[in-house]
Design an enzyme around this catalytic site. Sequence first.
Site, PDB file in Angstrom:
ATOM      1  N   HIS A   9       4.666   0.499   5.608  1.00  0.00           N
ATOM      2  CA  HIS A   9       3.690   0.223   6.677  1.00  0.00           C
ATOM      3  C   HIS A   9       2.624  -0.773   6.209  1.00  0.00           C
ATOM      4  O   HIS A   9       1.447  -0.638   6.544  1.00  0.00           O
ATOM      5  CB  HIS A   9       3.012   1.518   7.158  1.00  0.00           C
ATOM      6  CG  HIS A   9       3.949   2.476   7.817  1.00  0.00           C
ATOM      7  ND1 HIS A   9       4.123   2.550   9.172  1.00  0.00           N
ATOM      8  CD2 HIS A   9       4.783   3.411   7.299  1.00  0.00           C
ATOM      9  CE1 HIS A   9       5.013   3.492   9.463  1.00  0.00           C
ATOM     10  NE2 HIS A   9       5.425   4.017   8.347  1.00  0.00           N
TER      11      HIS A   9
ATOM     12  N   ARG B 178      -4.212   2.808  13.770  1.00  0.00           N
ATOM     13  CA  ARG B 178      -3.559   1.671  13.112  1.00  0.00           C
ATOM     14  C   ARG B 178      -2.075   1.649  13.483  1.00  0.00           C
ATOM     15  O   ARG B 178      -1.367   2.635  13.310  1.00  0.00           O
ATOM     16  CB  ARG B 178      -3.712   1.744  11.591  1.00  0.00           C
ATOM     17  CG  ARG B 178      -3.093   0.558  10.863  1.00  0.00           C
ATOM     18  CD  ARG B 178      -3.420   0.538   9.381  1.00  0.00           C
ATOM     19  NE  ARG B 178      -2.821  -0.599   8.712  1.00  0.00           N
ATOM     20  CZ  ARG B 178      -1.586  -0.618   8.180  1.00  0.00           C
ATOM     21  NH1 ARG B 178      -0.829   0.463   8.244  1.00  0.00           N
ATOM     22  NH2 ARG B 178      -1.116  -1.698   7.600  1.00  0.00           N
TER      23      ARG B 178
ATOM     24  N   ASN C 190       4.600   7.902  14.380  1.00  0.00           N
ATOM     25  CA  ASN C 190       5.381   6.704  14.675  1.00  0.00           C
ATOM     26  C   ASN C 190       5.590   6.577  16.179  1.00  0.00           C
ATOM     27  O   ASN C 190       5.267   7.497  16.932  1.00  0.00           O
ATOM     28  CB  ASN C 190       6.758   6.794  14.007  1.00  0.00           C
ATOM     29  CG  ASN C 190       6.726   6.444  12.519  1.00  0.00           C
ATOM     30  OD1 ASN C 190       5.794   5.789  12.039  1.00  0.00           O
ATOM     31  ND2 ASN C 190       7.734   6.870  11.803  1.00  0.00           N
TER      32      ASN C 190
HETATM   33 FE1  HDD Z   1       4.595   7.747   5.765  1.00  0.00          FE
HETATM   34  C1  HDD Z   1       2.248   5.349   5.343  1.00  0.00           C
HETATM   35  C2  HDD Z   1       4.294   7.430   9.197  1.00  0.00           C
HETATM   36  C3  HDD Z   1       7.200   9.952   6.217  1.00  0.00           C
HETATM   37  C4  HDD Z   1       4.677   8.298   2.472  1.00  0.00           C
HETATM   38  N1  HDD Z   1       3.507   6.595   7.024  1.00  0.00           N
HETATM   39  C5  HDD Z   1       2.566   5.678   6.644  1.00  0.00           C
HETATM   40  C6  HDD Z   1       1.956   5.112   7.802  1.00  0.00           C
HETATM   41  C7  HDD Z   1       2.531   5.698   8.887  1.00  0.00           C
HETATM   42  C8  HDD Z   1       3.504   6.637   8.391  1.00  0.00           C
HETATM   43  C9  HDD Z   1       2.228   5.424  10.339  1.00  0.00           C
HETATM   44  C10 HDD Z   1       0.875   4.044   7.805  1.00  0.00           C
HETATM   45  C11 HDD Z   1      -0.485   4.666   7.785  1.00  0.00           C
HETATM   46  C12 HDD Z   1      -1.527   3.578   7.932  1.00  0.00           C
HETATM   47  O1  HDD Z   1      -1.559   2.950   8.994  1.00  0.00           O
HETATM   48  O2  HDD Z   1      -2.249   3.370   6.982  1.00  0.00           O
HETATM   49  N2  HDD Z   1       5.597   8.478   7.386  1.00  0.00           N
HETATM   50  C13 HDD Z   1       5.251   8.304   8.702  1.00  0.00           C
HETATM   51  C14 HDD Z   1       6.042   9.190   9.526  1.00  0.00           C
HETATM   52  C15 HDD Z   1       6.861   9.887   8.689  1.00  0.00           C
HETATM   53  C16 HDD Z   1       6.580   9.442   7.337  1.00  0.00           C
HETATM   54  C17 HDD Z   1       5.927   9.299  11.036  1.00  0.00           C
HETATM   55  C18 HDD Z   1       7.867  10.930   9.015  1.00  0.00           C
HETATM   56  C19 HDD Z   1       7.782  11.736  10.008  1.00  0.00           C
HETATM   57  N3  HDD Z   1       5.748   8.869   4.581  1.00  0.00           N
HETATM   58  C20 HDD Z   1       6.731   9.744   4.949  1.00  0.00           C
HETATM   59  C21 HDD Z   1       7.220  10.466   3.791  1.00  0.00           C
HETATM   60  C22 HDD Z   1       6.494  10.006   2.716  1.00  0.00           C
HETATM   61  C23 HDD Z   1       5.578   9.008   3.233  1.00  0.00           C
HETATM   62  C24 HDD Z   1       8.308  11.514   3.821  1.00  0.00           C
HETATM   63  C25 HDD Z   1       6.539  10.383   1.273  1.00  0.00           C
HETATM   64  C26 HDD Z   1       7.066  11.466   0.779  1.00  0.00           C
HETATM   65  N4  HDD Z   1       3.693   6.892   4.169  1.00  0.00           N
HETATM   66  C27 HDD Z   1       3.836   7.321   2.904  1.00  0.00           C
HETATM   67  C28 HDD Z   1       2.913   6.626   1.928  1.00  0.00           C
HETATM   68  C29 HDD Z   1       2.094   5.697   2.872  1.00  0.00           C
HETATM   69  C30 HDD Z   1       2.719   5.954   4.226  1.00  0.00           C
HETATM   70  C31 HDD Z   1       3.580   6.037   0.762  1.00  0.00           C
HETATM   71  C32 HDD Z   1       1.982   4.233   2.499  1.00  0.00           C
HETATM   72  C33 HDD Z   1       0.548   3.873   2.636  1.00  0.00           C
HETATM   73  C34 HDD Z   1      -0.127   5.108   2.916  1.00  0.00           C
HETATM   74  O3  HDD Z   1       0.767   6.135   2.928  1.00  0.00           O
HETATM   75  O4  HDD Z   1      -1.310   5.250   3.107  1.00  0.00           O
HETATM   76  O5  HDD Z   1       2.118   7.535   1.277  1.00  0.00           O
END
Ligand code: HDD
EC number: 1.11.1.6
Length: 715
Positions: free
Chosen positions: A85, A122, A158
């Site tokens: 993202h 966001r 999402n």
């Molecule tokens: Fe995630 C970012 C949505 C599963 C680990 N995720 C991130 C963002 C969104 C989502 C919208 C952007 C947030 C922003 O605007 O700053 N993610 C989802 C959805 C998931 C999902 C809807 C499943 C239902 N995500 C998911 C899993 C993991 C992560 C299973 C790790 C085990 N996601 C992350 C992250 C991020 C992220 C690596 C990257 C930047 C952040 O978190 O702040 O931690």
Amino acid sequence: MRSKLTLKPAVDYATGSNAKGRQMANYTQVVDSGCPIRSYFGVAQADTDSSLKAGQRGPSLLEDYHFREKISHFDHERIPERVVHARGAAFHGEFVLHTAIPEYTSAAVLNDTSRRTPVFLRFSTVAGSRGSADTVRDVRGFAVRFYTEEGNWDIVGNNIPVFFIQDAIKFPDVIHAVKPEPHNEIPQAQTAHDNAWDFFSLTPETAHMMLWTMSDRAIPRSYAMMNGFGVHSFILVNAEGKRHFVKFHFKPKLGVHSLVWDEALKLAGQDPDFHRRDMYDAIEDGNYAEWEFGVQVVPEEKEHDFDFDLLDATKLIPEDLVPVKYIGTLTLNRNVSEYFPETEQVAFCTQHIVPGIDFSNDPLLQGRNFSYFDTQISRLGGPNFNQIPINMPLCPVFNNQRDAMHRMTINKGGANYWPNRFDAPHPVPPQKGGFLSEPLPVSGTNIRARGEKFSDYLSQAQLFYNSMSDVEKKHMVFAFSFELGKVDDTGIHERIVVRLNEIDHSLAKQVAVNIGQPVPPNTTKNHGKKSAFLSQIDGKAQSFTPKGRKVGILLYDEFDTAPVLALQTALKAAGTMAMIVGPRKGSVTSGATTLPTQFTFETCRSTHFDAIYVAGGTGEAYTRGLNTGRLIHAVREAYMHQKPIAVSGSAVEWLQRIALPGEVSPAISGEGKVEVEKGVVILEGATESPQFAKTLIDLLAKHRVWERDVGHIAA
Ligand code: HDD
């Protein structure tokens, strides 16, 4: 267009009604002509153009602290982009509850209808890096922060209600697979490559989400025309401690609408910022995007009443089984003042919940609750990221955490531990607002496994595919054909065709033919069930409106003023943006009428608009103008993208001549008459016509002229 640096905040949020705006105003400075350049230690600088040298042509001197400060700061300007993202845009707004739900939750934000809760939302794409394009085929992030009086509540969701995988331990695998391949960093921001499809083909649980990402949902027309879903089952807890499973929904008031693929591909080059610009401009113009916020609630004792597991994030709860109860409205009404401190530094975390809301045992959610906090530590440089203004809650923060990088808060008082002799930062019981996880009996054997129903990966994939209209199914076939067409390994092709054949034979057959695979035998056991809520074209949850749409009005000097001015007025009244496209930047003139141009024929393409109107005009120069390649291409392209097209006056005869594909030429039937054929509206003559405007607006509200057959170009 408005997208320029705004030095003063668009609204005076220091005194406005938005509490988060007022808080952030304390950290905001207005940069204007009264501001001298100062060093970081506050000393005004007389020269920032030449470094200090030993002689005019001599070497630079170490004593030049201003040079060192400026360059050193620049050297460290970048922070790691989000690991997923990375590309996104965020907007401020507010949430107003209209229906309290005390039967489900004690959360004050979902009970107090007098509150205006500030929000920050966001939007993002998942796979692309920060500089990639907005319109790529991808899931869109929909991360909402509610700055409640009880603390920050983040729904990190999402625009698609399900996810690729069921267990957080698979997240690095799915993301590594969809991101550019490690050996050559190709391709950017798309899953159209071997590794992504290799993973999908070898991971059956991706089947349902794979279909959603190959559907029109993955190429939204606008941020304001997308759903938001919390995806997981969360838990609502009421004042008596009773628990309900809940899925969170945001439904856009403008309806859920998409680009067509050819358009999305072109826009990625023509305007990589298409979505963020669209929302930014809409907010500057006062056209605020709105979503209805809803909850889909299941009492805890009915947890096992479904043939899928509520803890499985690859499954949705069909609205046919459990209706969504809409309880409030979320409005986005303010652009950020500066991208980096707000949009880039916002740190959403799924574990940010407030009393009355709790986590379910969804293994994807449980893992996320670790991951988000963890990632911010490296992305934002330490555990004090909560003290960055955009991340600060509205309520005061006291605790016994101290120190670490970038500590901002100064605490006065002698204790930084608990218990202490001053009763300084102390826990409070739930009756006084303290968060306490509800006591829940938990037992089980230590095991790396998943719930039994998790292994049904086909039923909801079939439900989704069966629920699509013919047009949407066609788009999906071409999406698969595009993506798999870019995959080289035929073993992957074979496995994907097998998977598609498990879902639906007709889908598998069409894709197999397009990618040069043998058509598999018809062994599909498709249950044939449909949901009435999933289609974007005829789904029950859909809404159709001309609001938020853009019409390009293409004209030259000496245009027919009456129909143009009348249409402009009618479009404005319908909430539609009319944008003048002329031969030059500045304005176009006809007699005493001068209209400012928002675009020139060089600076935009038909893809920038939802409909095109080519006005007629007088004189030879006008006829020459109409006959330029740009104009002819614009109309033909809009036609192929199934958009409404309108012409009047001398442009009617021109339209008949340039021969639209599919040989459309509405009958010419006399001065002031309006005719329409396959979404092409003509107005004879140069008069104003309410019927002309209404016909165009009605077509616009339907989003596309789906019945116009354009082969597969638009898919
Ligand atoms: Fe995630 C970012 C949505 C599963 C680990 N995720 C991130 C963002 C969104 C989502 C919208 C952007 C947030 C922003 O605007 O700053 N993610 C989802 C959805 C998931 C999902 C809807 C499943 C239902 N995500 C998911 C899993 C993991 C992560 C299973 C790790 C085990 N996601 C992350 C992250 C991020 C992220 C690596 C990257 C930047 C952040 O978190 O702040 O931690």
